[in-house]
Design a protein around this motif. Structure first.
Motif, PDB file in Angstrom:
ATOM      1  N   LEU A   1       0.838  -1.194  -0.028  1.00  0.00           N
ATOM      2  CA  LEU A   1       0.149  -0.019   0.013  1.00  0.00           C
ATOM      3  C   LEU A   1       0.813   1.333  -0.080  1.00  0.00           C
ATOM      4  CD1 LEU A   1      -2.717  -1.022   2.699  1.00  0.00           C
ATOM      5  CD2 LEU A   1      -3.056  -1.029  -0.022  1.00  0.00           C
ATOM      6  N   GLU A   2       0.581   2.265  -0.762  1.00  0.00           N
ATOM      7  CA  GLU A   2       1.154   3.500  -0.936  1.00  0.00           C
ATOM      8  C   GLU A   2       1.394   4.169   0.535  1.00  0.00           C
ATOM      9  OE1 GLU A   2       1.625   7.429  -3.623  1.00  0.00           O
ATOM     10  OE2 GLU A   2      -0.260   6.328  -3.567  1.00  0.00           O
ATOM     11  N   GLU A   3       0.248   4.171   1.235  1.00  0.00           N
ATOM     12  CA  GLU A   3       0.183   5.079   2.652  1.00  0.00           C
ATOM     13  C   GLU A   3       1.239   4.069   3.529  1.00  0.00           C
ATOM     14  OE1 GLU A   3      -2.451   3.589   1.169  1.00  0.00           O
ATOM     15  OE2 GLU A   3      -3.788   5.280   0.417  1.00  0.00           O
ATOM     16  N   LYS A   4       1.510   3.035   3.424  1.00  0.00           N
ATOM     17  CA  LYS A   4       2.680   2.390   4.117  1.00  0.00           C
ATOM     18  C   LYS A   4       3.780   2.425   3.756  1.00  0.00           C
ATOM     19  CE  LYS A   4       4.151  -2.322   5.599  1.00  0.00           C
ATOM     20  NZ  LYS A   4       3.743  -3.758   5.630  1.00  0.00           N
ATOM     21  N   VAL A   5       3.916   2.766   2.468  1.00  0.00           N
ATOM     22  CA  VAL A   5       5.403   3.166   1.823  1.00  0.00           C
ATOM     23  C   VAL A   5       5.615   4.686   2.324  1.00  0.00           C
ATOM     24  CG1 VAL A   5       6.673   3.803  -0.184  1.00  0.00           C
ATOM     25  CG2 VAL A   5       5.250   1.726  -0.221  1.00  0.00           C
ATOM     26  N   LEU A   6       4.774   5.479   2.249  1.00  0.00           N
ATOM     27  CA  LEU A   6       5.162   6.971   2.594  1.00  0.00           C
ATOM     28  C   LEU A   6       5.243   7.007   4.105  1.00  0.00           C
ATOM     29  CD1 LEU A   6       2.492   8.907   0.240  1.00  0.00           C
ATOM     30  CD2 LEU A   6       5.265   8.616  -0.169  1.00  0.00           C
ATOM     31  N   LYS A   7       4.626   6.245   4.955  1.00  0.00           N
ATOM     32  CA  LYS A   7       4.697   6.275   6.372  1.00  0.00           C
ATOM     33  C   LYS A   7       6.134   5.822   6.927  1.00  0.00           C
ATOM     34  CE  LYS A   7       0.908   8.632   6.595  1.00  0.00           C
ATOM     35  NZ  LYS A   7      -0.259   8.017   7.388  1.00  0.00           N
ATOM     36  N   ASP A   8       6.792   5.005   5.996  1.00  0.00           N
ATOM     37  CA  ASP A   8       8.095   4.397   6.643  1.00  0.00           C
ATOM     38  C   ASP A   8       9.291   5.363   6.635  1.00  0.00           C
ATOM     39  OD1 ASP A   8      10.473   2.905   7.219  1.00  0.00           O
ATOM     40  OD2 ASP A   8       9.934   1.343   5.432  1.00  0.00           O
ATOM     41  N   PRO A   9       9.671   5.980   7.553  1.00  0.00           N
ATOM     42  CA  PRO A   9      10.667   6.866   7.716  1.00  0.00           C
ATOM     43  C   PRO A   9      12.070   6.545   7.209  1.00  0.00           C
ATOM     44  CG  PRO A   9      10.418   6.136   9.690  1.00  0.00           C
ATOM     45  CD  PRO A   9       9.292   5.409   9.131  1.00  0.00           C
ATOM     46  N   ARG A  10      12.349   5.049   7.147  1.00  0.00           N
ATOM     47  CA  ARG A  10      13.616   4.693   6.802  1.00  0.00           C
ATOM     48  C   ARG A  10      13.651   4.424   5.287  1.00  0.00           C
ATOM     49  NH1 ARG A  10      13.432  -0.510  10.710  1.00  0.00           N
ATOM     50  NH2 ARG A  10      11.538  -0.634   9.449  1.00  0.00           N
ATOM     51  N   ARG A  11      12.626   4.306   4.467  1.00  0.00           N
ATOM     52  CA  ARG A  11      12.935   4.250   3.297  1.00  0.00           C
ATOM     53  C   ARG A  11      13.569   5.327   2.544  1.00  0.00           C
ATOM     54  NH1 ARG A  11       9.423   0.951  -0.410  1.00  0.00           N
ATOM     55  NH2 ARG A  11       9.265   1.833  -2.317  1.00  0.00           N
ATOM     56  N   LEU A  12      14.132   4.954   1.534  1.00  0.00           N
ATOM     57  CA  LEU A  12      15.400   5.921   0.810  1.00  0.00           C
ATOM     58  C   LEU A  12      14.577   6.039  -0.590  1.00  0.00           C
ATOM     59  CD1 LEU A  12      18.609   4.562   1.880  1.00  0.00           C
ATOM     60  CD2 LEU A  12      17.208   6.269   2.963  1.00  0.00           C
ATOM     61  N   TYR A  13      15.012   7.302  -1.057  1.00  0.00           N
ATOM     62  CA  TYR A  13      14.341   7.937  -2.491  1.00  0.00           C
ATOM     63  C   TYR A  13      15.677   8.534  -2.893  1.00  0.00           C
ATOM     64  CZ  TYR A  13       9.636   7.253  -0.295  1.00  0.00           C
ATOM     65  OH  TYR A  13       8.662   6.581   0.309  1.00  0.00           O
ATOM     66  N   ALA A  14      15.245   8.554  -4.289  1.00  0.00           N
ATOM     67  CA  ALA A  14      16.159   9.598  -5.184  1.00  0.00           C
ATOM     68  C   ALA A  14      16.159  11.050  -4.617  1.00  0.00           C
ATOM     69  CB  ALA A  14      15.765   9.338  -6.692  1.00  0.00           C
TER      70      ALA A  14
END
Length: 455
Positions: A271-284
């Protein structure tokens, strides 16, 4: 008996789900991600082809007698090369890099090359990371890339400061490809926190171009520093979309297609909500420039166009099942396509015959549009309740002071908006104060907190 009868039904449902997923994956193309983004202009995209050639110069042993130069040459003056270091000089702490002073474009450039598949130390830098291992400036970053960025900056800050002081009107540009792109992106943040070591250079004179970058910083940092960090991605490039730990990618190169399919399935089902709420997830990092040159169900390459935005949700979230996913990561292809795209932009400008005065007005309008887009991205991050995004607004107007003191970077968000020549600081402050009043309350301890219900 009834249970046994249900097994074929379950198998059919499972097969249909797999077919549906495979169909969605196969028709998903990179153009979908940026189809609603605006088109980049020649003024803002001008440095990209030139910086790609400077990055490529890292692969030459002698620039006076180049071996691997791209069509048209590097366009560099070897006498303007101030520093050039290879793996022996870096001791495996970083990829090879160079410092070049570009007098034609009033630019001091530190450029870092990408991963060398034959050098184990490059792997060591990339694999030195675990989920949530390193917290930096109010967000999470890649541990190995941060250590490399700090080492390069600490080693070369004296040279950079000297060049900046000798050329007070020049900009300081960090550029890198692949592994080097992640290093320069984090080095830019580190440099902003230590501007005193660079002679208190203004924030607006520092910028970064990360070409085909890895996902190296959490979403709040990626958005907050979008005014100074720019990422360039060619069509289907896999690395900016790699959501798993980079360690898993390079440990699984033998079965890389299988790994891509597994991670595509995982991304589709999360779920996109779960992805965005993960503070440890890294992005470009930063503002994204997406070079699009192929279309669905078409053969061959088309005239490239460049779209740009500061997206929050939908930020290169899905892997693209494409035979070009790895080829689009090559710096040679990126340099060629970015030059083609830039030449097309210039041709369109000449056809429009824009006078010099109107060109200056367009630059001012571009700066204003970037500031507005940057502010909107920050507002979107707060509205989505992304972890640590509120902290950037709590000290929004104190970004310069926070960077100069070298303290926490939670106050570094949106300083570029204040640099726009079209907005006065007083008007900017009034708008931001109004926004903060609508979005935040002050708790009993005097801290700003996000309102539970925003009118």
């Amino acid at each position: 008996m009834s249970i046994a009868c249900c097994i074929p039904v379950v198998e059919c449902v499972y097969c249909l789900a797999c077919v549906r997923w495979a169909w969605r994956r196969c028709i998903y193309t990179a153009g979908y991600e940026s189809e609603n983004w605006g088109l980049a202009t020649s003024e803002e995209f001008d440095p990209v082809p030139r910086l790609c050639r400077i990055i490529l110069a890292n692969y030459e042993d002698d620039l006076h007698n180049p071996i691997w130069e791209p069509p048209g040459g590097y366009g560099l003056d070897p006498d303007w090369m101030m520093v050039k270091k290879n793996h022996e000089h870096t001791g495996g702490r970083s990829s090879p890099y160079l410092i070049y002073i570009d007098h034609k474009n009033a630019d001091v450039v530190l450029a870092i090359r990408g991963l060398n598949l034959a050098i184990e130390s490059d792997y060591a830098v990339l694999l030195d990371n675990k989920l949530g291992q390193t917290k930096f400036c109010g967000g999470y970053v890649h541990n190995g890339l941060l250590k490399a960025a700090q080492w390069v900056f600490d080693t070369e800050c004296g040279v950079l400061r000297e060049l900046i002081e000798k050329n007070p009107n020049y900009r300081l540009t960090f550029a890198g490809h692949s592994l080097g792109a992640g290093i320069v992106a984090l080095m830019t943040i580190y440099a902003l926190q230590n501007r005193g070591r660079l002679g208190n250079i203004e924030r607006k004179r520092i910028r970064c171009f990360a070409v085909a970058p890895p996902r190296c910083m959490s979403l709040n940092l990626a958005v907050r520093y979008a005014d100074v960090i720019n990422s360039v991605v060619l069509q289907d490039d896999f690395l900016p979309r790699t959501t798993m730990a980079l360690e898993d990618v390079f440990k699984s190169l033998i079965c890389f297609p299988c790994l891509l399919c597994i991670m595509c399935l995982k991304d589709t089902c999360t779920l996109e909500e779960k992805v965005l709420k993960d503070p440890r997830r890294l992005y470009a990092p930063g503002r994204l420039y997406h070079i699009v040159e192929r279309r669905p169900l078409r053969i061959g390459r088309f005239p490239p166009i460049v779209r740009t935005a500061v997206p929050v949700d939908g930020r290169f979230e899905h892997m693209v099942l494409s035979c070009n996913a790895t080829a689009d990561h090559a710096i040679i292809w990126i340099e060629r396509e970015s030059q083609r795209a830039f030449d097309l932009m210039l041709a369109n400008d000449r056809m429009m015959e824009i006078p010099g005065e109107q060109r200056m007005e367009r630059k001012e309008s571009l700066a204003r549009e970037h500031s507005e887009e940057y502010e909107a991205a920050l507002q979107r991050a707060v509205a989505l309740d992304i972890p640590h995004a509120q902290a950037s607004y709590g000290t929004f107007l104190d970004a310069e002071e926070g960077e100069t003191s070298g303290g926490s970077s939670s106050g570094t968000a949106a300083a570029a908006a204040a640099t726009s020549s079209s907005w006065s600081f007083g008007k900017m402050r009034e708008r931001l104060d109004s926004f903060v009043d609508r979005m935040f309350d002050v708790d009993e301890f005097g801290h700003m907190v996000f309102k539970k219900s925003v009118p």
